[in-house]
Design a protein around this motif. Sequence first.
Motif, mmCIF file in Angstrom:
data_model
loop_
_atom_site.group_PDB
_atom_site.id
_atom_site.type_symbol
_atom_site.label_atom_id
_atom_site.label_comp_id
_atom_site.label_asym_id
_atom_site.label_seq_id
_atom_site.Cartn_x
_atom_site.Cartn_y
_atom_site.Cartn_z
ATOM 1 N N LYS A 89 0.829 -1.066 -0.295
ATOM 2 C CA LYS A 89 -0.092 -0.149 -0.199
ATOM 3 C C LYS A 89 0.810 1.144 0.099
ATOM 4 O O LYS A 89 0.681 2.306 -0.687
ATOM 5 N N TYR A 148 -6.394 -16.782 -2.733
ATOM 6 C CA TYR A 148 -6.711 -16.067 -1.512
ATOM 7 C C TYR A 148 -5.522 -14.931 -1.174
ATOM 8 O O TYR A 148 -6.041 -13.731 -1.004
ATOM 9 N N GLN A 200 -5.204 -12.392 -4.177
ATOM 10 C CA GLN A 200 -6.233 -11.525 -4.099
ATOM 11 C C GLN A 200 -6.301 -10.230 -3.119
ATOM 12 O O GLN A 200 -6.297 -9.230 -3.212
ATOM 13 N N ARG A 201 -5.484 -10.879 -1.870
ATOM 14 C CA ARG A 201 -5.501 -9.864 -0.673
ATOM 15 C C ARG A 201 -4.064 -8.827 -1.324
ATOM 16 O O ARG A 201 -4.115 -7.679 -0.879
ATOM 17 N N ALA A 246 -3.592 -8.033 -4.439
ATOM 18 C CA ALA A 246 -4.110 -7.299 -5.432
ATOM 19 C C ALA A 246 -4.911 -6.125 -4.806
ATOM 20 O O ALA A 246 -5.036 -5.016 -4.977
ATOM 21 N N ASP A 247 -5.727 -6.363 -3.534
ATOM 22 C CA ASP A 247 -6.552 -5.459 -2.737
ATOM 23 C C ASP A 247 -5.730 -4.592 -2.301
ATOM 24 O O ASP A 247 -6.239 -3.436 -2.168
ATOM 25 N N ALA A 248 -4.376 -4.749 -1.856
ATOM 26 C CA ALA A 248 -3.640 -3.834 -1.376
ATOM 27 C C ALA A 248 -2.971 -2.885 -2.308
ATOM 28 O O ALA A 248 -2.161 -2.045 -1.967
ATOM 29 N N ALA A 278 -6.425 -13.101 -9.823
ATOM 30 C CA ALA A 278 -6.290 -11.820 -8.874
ATOM 31 C C ALA A 278 -6.484 -10.620 -9.647
ATOM 32 O O ALA A 278 -6.552 -9.632 -9.167
#
Length: 331
Positions: free
Chosen positions: A120, A139, A142-143, A145-147, A185
């Motif tokens: 981030k 999973y 994806q985490r 990617a979300d960051a 992701a």
Amino acid sequence: MSDIRNNWTLPEIKDIYDMPMLELVYRASSLHRKYNDTAEVQVCTLLSIKTGGCSEDCAYCPQAARYNTGVDVQALMKKEDVLSYAQKAKDAGSTRFCMGAAWREVRDNRDFDRVLDMVKGVNELGMEVCCTLGMLTEYQAQRLADAGLYAYNHNLDTSKEHYSEIITTRTFNDRLETLDNVRKAGVTVCCGGIIGLGETHEDRIKMLHTLATMPEHPESVPINALVPIAGTPLGNNTKVDIWDMVRMIATARILMPKTMVRLSAGRNDMSVAEQAFCFMAGANSIFAGDKLLTTANPGFDADNAMFELLGLKPRKAFKEEKQYLSEMIEA
């Protein structure tokens, strides 16, 4: 027939790989000019955020715990130190920042949470952020990617047939599974290999075949020359010939015209003239900074001087996305 293909055959790739050197470079350079700005080079910086003590047995790696290579084990770095290094890299001209951890696989623990926080932070600097952390579940990908992760590096290293000669603690298919999780992701893929591992030319061709026949070509393909490290099983291997690097880069460029082909490990031993030939053959990405995880690399000043001499310029961050948005607005 389209230049962008995912159905290359091994005989087709062998015919390209075996072309006379100057003809091969001419063909690669022509395609490079057609699909890319040949004056533009993506400048990436790679930082080891957790060094040494890895449980894997990769025969080339000084960070494997089982080898005595003089690499000190270091715990996961603090976020503020990583962001400070990233800012310095950005100020020196890097647009992509890659963080590497000597792990076999990512574990869902506090260290991974800290890496997500680093992702981030680097993303907020306006840099493309990349990680290479070992094997990932869907999973975990994806985490990341979300960051805000932009790219994930997970090299094939060599052909499927030669793989077990280099690594026994995981399989070639484990590699492919992680890459599939990264794709799911929505993270871009950075995947290449290493030459000089004792492989045959056929192994090199097969590795390129695996990359070039993926449903989507990797957005980035690093071509590494082995840097033999004393204490590893490959510590006495001979230095890779520059023309082997040029041949690999040119073949990769022909097979994957739009991909960023990165001139990676081994660049520290190359003259400016040898690097220039690699750029002519289709390389358009480098690692900058004095270290590649634990091995030496040309410093920013040397690269800036080379760029000025060759008339090269750093590629801007998020160029593909910015072009897409611009085209959407115009439409």
